[in-house]
Motif scaffolding. Sequence first.
Motif, PDB file in Angstrom:
ATOM      1  N   HIS A  64      -7.965   0.539   0.638  1.00  0.00           N
ATOM      2  CA  HIS A  64      -7.497  -0.284  -0.656  1.00  0.00           C
ATOM      3  C   HIS A  64      -6.411   0.270  -1.283  1.00  0.00           C
ATOM      4  O   HIS A  64      -4.947  -0.123  -1.408  1.00  0.00           O
ATOM      5  CB  HIS A  64      -8.114  -1.346  -1.040  1.00  0.00           C
ATOM      6  N   ARG A  65      -6.648   1.609  -1.277  1.00  0.00           N
ATOM      7  CA  ARG A  65      -5.648   2.472  -1.938  1.00  0.00           C
ATOM      8  C   ARG A  65      -4.234   2.964  -1.270  1.00  0.00           C
ATOM      9  O   ARG A  65      -3.007   3.310  -1.763  1.00  0.00           O
ATOM     10  CB  ARG A  65      -6.323   3.648  -2.306  1.00  0.00           C
TER      11      ARG A  65
ATOM     12  N   SER B 232      -2.273   9.596   4.351  1.00  0.00           N
ATOM     13  CA  SER B 232      -1.559   9.435   2.728  1.00  0.00           C
ATOM     14  C   SER B 232      -0.226   8.462   2.599  1.00  0.00           C
ATOM     15  O   SER B 232       0.039   8.121   3.878  1.00  0.00           O
ATOM     16  CB  SER B 232      -1.254  10.643   2.010  1.00  0.00           C
TER      17      SER B 232
ATOM     18  N   ASP C  61     -12.584   2.303  -8.697  1.00  0.00           N
ATOM     19  CA  ASP C  61     -13.241   3.357  -7.665  1.00  0.00           C
ATOM     20  C   ASP C  61     -14.916   3.770  -7.200  1.00  0.00           C
ATOM     21  O   ASP C  61     -14.801   4.230  -7.101  1.00  0.00           O
ATOM     22  CB  ASP C  61     -12.216   4.115  -6.719  1.00  0.00           C
TER      23      ASP C  61
ATOM     24  N   ARG D  73     -10.725  -6.851  -2.720  1.00  0.00           N
ATOM     25  CA  ARG D  73      -9.486  -5.735  -3.114  1.00  0.00           C
ATOM     26  C   ARG D  73     -10.886  -5.422  -4.182  1.00  0.00           C
ATOM     27  O   ARG D  73     -11.086  -6.221  -4.887  1.00  0.00           O
ATOM     28  CB  ARG D  73      -8.732  -6.190  -3.391  1.00  0.00           C
TER      29      ARG D  73
ATOM     30  N   GLY E  75      -2.436  -0.594  -0.976  1.00  0.00           N
ATOM     31  CA  GLY E  75      -1.780  -0.876  -2.524  1.00  0.00           C
ATOM     32  C   GLY E  75      -0.658  -0.087  -2.313  1.00  0.00           C
ATOM     33  O   GLY E  75      -0.398  -0.087  -3.506  1.00  0.00           O
TER      34      GLY E  75
ATOM     35  N   LEU F 148     -12.585   2.050   0.131  1.00  0.00           N
ATOM     36  CA  LEU F 148     -11.645   2.293  -1.106  1.00  0.00           C
ATOM     37  C   LEU F 148     -10.403   3.214  -0.358  1.00  0.00           C
ATOM     38  O   LEU F 148      -9.467   3.032  -1.361  1.00  0.00           O
ATOM     39  CB  LEU F 148     -12.688   3.708  -1.772  1.00  0.00           C
ATOM     40  N   ASP F 149     -10.900   3.509   0.358  1.00  0.00           N
ATOM     41  CA  ASP F 149      -9.527   4.602   0.983  1.00  0.00           C
ATOM     42  C   ASP F 149      -8.479   3.502   1.695  1.00  0.00           C
ATOM     43  O   ASP F 149      -6.719   3.756   1.678  1.00  0.00           O
ATOM     44  CB  ASP F 149      -9.294   5.710   2.149  1.00  0.00           C
TER      45      ASP F 149
ATOM     46  N   THR G 278       4.894  -0.323  -5.860  1.00  0.00           N
ATOM     47  CA  THR G 278       3.194  -0.538  -7.062  1.00  0.00           C
ATOM     48  C   THR G 278       3.447  -2.367  -7.210  1.00  0.00           C
ATOM     49  O   THR G 278       4.296  -3.020  -6.593  1.00  0.00           O
ATOM     50  CB  THR G 278       3.474   0.105  -8.425  1.00  0.00           C
TER      51      THR G 278
END
Length: 740
Positions: A493-494, A4, A340, A336, A497, A490-491, A11
């Motif tokens: 880039h999350r 995490s 999702d 990117r 980001g 996906l994880d 942002t």
Amino acid sequence: MLGSTHGTFTTGLRARVDACGESPRAAVHGITAAPGDQDVSGRPLYAAVPDLDRFFRPESVAVVGASDAEGRPNTGITRQLLAWAERVGARLVPVHPTRTSVFGIDCVPSVGALTEPVDLAVLLVADPLPVIEELAETKIRFAVAFASGFAETGAAGTAAQERLAAAVRRSGIRLLGPNTNLNAFERFRDDLEGPAVALITQSGHQGRPVFTLQELGVRLSHWAPTGNEADLETSDFISYFAGRPEVGAIACYVEGLKDGRSFLLAADRAARHGVPVVAVKVGRTETGARTAASHTGKLTGADQVVDAAMRQFGVIRVDGLDQLQDTATLLARARRPQADGVVVYSISGGTGAHFADLATGAGLRLPTLPQAKQDELHEWIPEYLSVANPVDNGGHPVGDWRGRKIIDAILADPSVGVLICPITGPFPPMSDRLAQDLVDAAEATDKLVCVVWGSPVGTEEAYRTTLLGSSRVATFRTFANCIGAVKAYLDHHRFTGAYRSPFDDAPRTPSPSFRKAQALMRPGRRLSEHAAKQLLRAYGIRVPREQLVTSAAAAVRAAGLVGYPVVMKASGAQLAHKTELGLVKVGLTSASQVRDAYRELTDIARFESVDLDGILVCQMVGRGVEMVVGVTRDELFGPTVTVGLGGVLVEVLNDTAVRVPPFGEHEARSMLAELRGRALLDGVRGAPPADVDALVEVVLRVQRMALELDGDLAELDINPLMVLPRGQGAVALDALAVCR
């Protein structure tokens, strides 16, 4: 699953397109730490990045021990180095004490006799130590030692490696090895385009499957075989590769980490740059850890801590070399994600259902397509087939013009970020057309298109030419590898980001709590419960009202001040498990009970030969959820913080989560989310929800304590930490602390 984010979210991540114009890379996040900055415990806050340009692309190379005598091992190595030097445009200088030339190139008798600047020295000698000492007088920046017989062989080899490392430090040279090989000097294909995979391995042979990805059209830029890491280590190469514009992903095979802090700083640098790091880290089992240590002489580290540290900093841990290949390739080449949502598209309802089950179980989100989209798909797919997701086309539409229409329609849906098409076996000509339609659609979209080619043969034209010939379609051979790679994609880039480096917010100076706590430390000793609770108080962690007494009369007075009912406990530096000895009395409601309890506790202590500093008379705290929060020291990473279900459950269930400081509130909450018993904090069987905010605050205060008292605190155990109903806080009912 990736780790995490930490602290406050960042942002509005900007993206850029790298030089090849294919793969967006995250811009570097703002850095407030700088080289040389240290945290409150004196540890660095920013990765020291070695300038390895001249290692990988030297202008001149000295080969010490060069040979052209047939049948000698050094001859083959010299020949390979000659070919490599020619490819990278370097001048090769043979060094040999008795030869005048090697392969027609004039020799010099020693490194001290070199008359021109040399960037890299390759040491083909059994004992590199004398050469390193001689190199100290030159301007050579890098050296490679192939020799074995060091830390991988035991105590004597470890001592020899320590002498070598000390000589390297004195010389100012950066050394690769010992116990390394020629992998850094392999022939890399220069006809491949797009973002590259950079490879780091401690065992050269284990990198071979990734290196051969070039034969499937995947570009590789570098290979760093780190060997025993007497000097240059995995972390150095991660830090360097993270800043290279051609590197789209870093693939690592790691047997042991030389320094945990350096690894975290390197991973932090990669996360700041948005560069994915994918790693096989051996040592999950006792056998694997033992084998790894015998091979490279490294600490493997407690695997739970290694796993947690990797998640914290976004390192994607995989188990097999096949997963390393597939995941690193996908992350290097894919753009990117725009969403999702994952759609499974197949010619078989059974195949789609099977894949969808596996994907959903792995945590991928398979959104139901809107009714309007389903109606559109039914223009080309029979009405009796399900197109909600997975999309089943029944087979025939892929053989004509409808196939491409279906793919484009799915990719046009804004909730879809990934399209996966499992092709379980070849069925020409339909599979050939399906593969071509998928490739053509992938070229026309920024969304990720994945294909699982299930045929065990792998020689089919649709696979070898059409799918592998595309840099836009991610092609896999197994369901599991496809699902794992897409999840990691996906994880990652999350994660990047929203990434904010925890090192930016790490404390640089001690807090007022530190000065209070330091006065309580007793070097080399365990603190009594009373003293340990004073330590918690110093850091603002709530403990029950209590008094330490040394007589029955004082116990009665204390009970009146604390307020009935009370708990009475023996307190002593060597008391770790008071309950088992009968040294805890609960629910005392009168002066007579307090007097009797005092006598009984002191009698038991005398019988058990326990030294007491007194008896604690404590406030009896209401019921809540019993948790444990603690600090331990890991050999690799230093202080670590653990949280889990407490009381007797801590030993029965071992339901805990661990993190390496520094970390922020979001990471503390993610620790709680990992617990199997997390639902207890939400309230079960009529119990009220617990004060999770208060629990998180305790975790953060404990990690501050761990950082500030790193040199003084060996272990801390708060068990139980009673987390009361929401809004009522958390109270440390018992504590154990061991000083260093």
